[in-house]
Scaffold this active site. Structure first.
Site, PDB file in Angstrom:
ATOM      1  N   ARG A  56       0.932  -1.377  -0.039  1.00  9.22           N
ATOM      2  CA  ARG A  56       0.040  -0.235   0.114  1.00  9.22           C
ATOM      3  C   ARG A  56       0.876   1.191   0.058  1.00  9.22           C
ATOM      4  NH1 ARG A  56      -4.414   0.526  -1.731  1.00  9.22           N
ATOM      5  NH2 ARG A  56      -5.317  -1.459  -0.679  1.00  9.22           N
ATOM      6  N   GLN A  81      -8.675  -7.758  -8.946  1.00  6.23           N
ATOM      7  CA  GLN A  81      -8.347  -6.440  -9.082  1.00  6.23           C
ATOM      8  C   GLN A  81      -6.765  -6.214  -9.546  1.00  6.23           C
ATOM      9  OE1 GLN A  81     -10.275  -3.296  -8.236  1.00  6.23           O
ATOM     10  NE2 GLN A  81      -8.984  -2.171  -6.853  1.00  6.23           N
ATOM     11  N   ARG A  86       1.933  -6.880  -9.237  1.00  9.97           N
ATOM     12  CA  ARG A  86       2.082  -6.299  -7.814  1.00  9.97           C
ATOM     13  C   ARG A  86       2.277  -7.420  -6.960  1.00  9.97           C
ATOM     14  NH1 ARG A  86      -3.357  -2.986  -5.771  1.00  9.97           N
ATOM     15  NH2 ARG A  86      -4.631  -4.993  -5.774  1.00  9.97           N
ATOM     16  N   HIS A 160       1.350   2.391 -10.427  1.00  8.72           N
ATOM     17  CA  HIS A 160       0.382   2.910  -9.666  1.00  8.72           C
ATOM     18  C   HIS A 160       1.083   3.732  -8.517  1.00  8.72           C
ATOM     19  CE1 HIS A 160      -2.830   2.993  -6.785  1.00  8.72           C
ATOM     20  NE2 HIS A 160      -3.850   2.231  -7.448  1.00  8.72           N
ATOM     21  N   ASP A 204     -11.539   9.569  -7.790  1.00  7.19           N
ATOM     22  CA  ASP A 204     -10.899   8.372  -8.578  1.00  7.19           C
ATOM     23  C   ASP A 204     -11.494   8.444  -9.997  1.00  7.19           C
ATOM     24  OD1 ASP A 204     -10.322   5.727  -9.220  1.00  7.19           O
ATOM     25  OD2 ASP A 204     -11.574   5.006  -7.809  1.00  7.19           O
ATOM     26  N   GLU A 265      -1.417   8.069 -11.488  1.00 15.05           N
ATOM     27  CA  GLU A 265      -1.039   6.623 -12.234  1.00 15.05           C
ATOM     28  C   GLU A 265      -0.819   6.652 -13.678  1.00 15.05           C
ATOM     29  OE1 GLU A 265      -3.955   3.979 -10.311  1.00 15.05           O
ATOM     30  OE2 GLU A 265      -4.119   5.492  -8.567  1.00 15.05           O
TER      31      GLU A 265
HETATM   32  C1  BG6 Z   1      -6.865   3.138  -8.208  1.00 15.59           C
HETATM   33  C2  BG6 Z   1      -8.294   2.795  -8.325  1.00 15.59           C
HETATM   34  O1  BG6 Z   1      -6.087   2.629  -9.435  1.00 15.59           O
HETATM   35  O2  BG6 Z   1      -6.465   1.836  -7.363  1.00 15.59           O
HETATM   36  C3  BG6 Z   1      -9.199   2.783  -7.149  1.00 15.59           C
HETATM   37  O3  BG6 Z   1      -8.514   3.826  -9.501  1.00 15.59           O
HETATM   38  C4  BG6 Z   1      -8.928   1.686  -6.449  1.00 15.59           C
HETATM   39  O4  BG6 Z   1     -10.489   2.325  -7.617  1.00 15.59           O
HETATM   40  C5  BG6 Z   1      -7.459   1.816  -5.991  1.00 15.59           C
HETATM   41  O5  BG6 Z   1      -9.344   1.756  -5.198  1.00 15.59           O
HETATM   42  C6  BG6 Z   1      -6.499   0.999  -4.893  1.00 15.59           C
HETATM   43  O6  BG6 Z   1      -6.667  -0.242  -5.214  1.00 15.59           O
HETATM   44  P1  BG6 Z   1      -6.100  -1.463  -4.318  1.00 15.59           P
HETATM   45  O7  BG6 Z   1      -6.604  -2.561  -5.227  1.00 15.59           O
HETATM   46  O8  BG6 Z   1      -4.678  -1.218  -4.159  1.00 15.59           O
HETATM   47  O9  BG6 Z   1      -6.836  -1.289  -3.127  1.00 15.59           O
END
Ligand code: BG6
Length: 300
Positions: A56, A81, A86, A160, A204, A265
């Site tokens: 994170r 997602q 990663r 990201h 977002d 990003e």
């Molecule tokens: C961003 C998205 O790129 O990543 C968001 O636009 C998302 O919608 C964020 O919440 C974080 O994603 P994750 O999977 O790392 O919690």
């Protein structure tokens, strides 16, 4: 100078060791970029750095899908997602240039997180080569995606990046004006009209097909803090989870951290890119601080 540890690689400028970049082998995630001792990236104090979960903060790498794929006919439909880059352990290939200094990492199906990679329909063969270049006042990250297999595959790519800011309410981002934007919170597409975007609530948005000459700038109280220059990366996601969303993320600490981060990003996420057998695609970004405010959009 390069120091390889079991879990990470630390690169420092020979001329000034207070300028450095640290890359975790897990996810090939850049977890620190210091310029003359000053940290440029935000990493949650609760981020897992032990390979149990994507980091994170820093610069997680998103491949082969951005977000969750909604179209059932796509090969990435079953993937979680942001894919598996990663949360895979990358191979460190070593130093490739010395001035400026570049280090290289690689990922392929043999070493990718098997549990997640196996969900990619057709299990395409791919090679990712990731170069990180540290200069005096610049960090460059470059990805090459190659198809060594015998069938085409489709992918998204995204850097990201979590930038560190002193106070998000003092920040604006420019050169997004006039660009097509998909607002993920409103689930609506529109053209951005704001001369500069600012942050006073959850944000977002996916900005699409931004002309390459447009440099995105993080501006703090009238001064450019960071420039983001893209090459081969047409789209940019701008994200801040604000209060409620960050409360719901167990690895987001401190809870006031949303005030100190902003994700910009750069990527290829507006549509999938198809890579034919033998084909190679490259995307690159440069971050460099300070300089003039560039007005590269019509201001309404
Ligand atoms: C961003 C998205 O790129 O990543 C968001 O636009 C998302 O919608 C964020 O919440 C974080 O994603 P994750 O999977 O790392 O919690």
């Amino acid at each position: 100078m390069i120091e390889e540890h079991q879990d990470k690689v630390i690169v420092q400028l020979d001329s000034d060791p207070t300028t450095s970049v640290t890359i975790l082998k897990y996810g090939a995630t850049v977890i620190s970029w210091k310029l003359k001792g000053e940290e440029q990236l935000w990493v949650s104090t609760a981020a897992k750095l032990d390979g149990s979960k994507p980091v994170r903060g820093g610069i997680p790498l998103v491949f082969p899908n951005f977000g969750k794929t909604k179209d059932e006919s796509k090969a990435t439909y079953d993937l979680p997602q942001h894919g598996f880059a990663r949360n895979s352990e990358w191979e460190f290939l070593g130093q490739t240039t010395s001035n400026p200094i570049t280090v290289q990492f690689a990922l392929s199906p043999e070493i990718a997180n098997k549990e997640v990679y196996d969900l990619w329909k057709g299990k395409p063969d791919f090679t990712l080569i990731y170069n990180i270049t540290l200069a005096d006042e610049k960090l460059t990250t470059t990805i090459e995606v190659e198809n060594p297999g015998d069938k085409p595959f489709e992918f998204n790519w995204l850097f990201h990046t979590y930038f560190r800011v002193d106070d998000i309410t003092d920040i604006v981002v420019n050169n997004l004006t006039d660009e097509e934007c998909y607002d993920q919170l409103l689930a609506t597409t529109y053209r951005e009209k704001a001369p500069m975007v600012n942050f006073i609530e959850e944000f977002d948005r996916i900005y699409k097909k931004i002309p390459e000459e447009k440099v995105l700038q993080i501006i703090k109280l009238g001064h450019v803090q960071q420039n983001i220059k893209r090459s081969g990366l047409p789209d940019a996601v701008v994200w801040n989870p604000w209060i409620n969303k960050s409360k719901g993320m167990g690895d987001f600490e401190p809870k006031s951290g949303y005030l100190n981060m902003l994700c910009i990003e750069a990527g290829l996420v507006g549509e999938f890119k198809t890579l034919s057998p033998g084909e190679k695609w490259t995307g690159s970004q440069d971050f460099y601080p300070k300089g003039e405010i560039l007005v590269q959009s019509n201001i309404y």
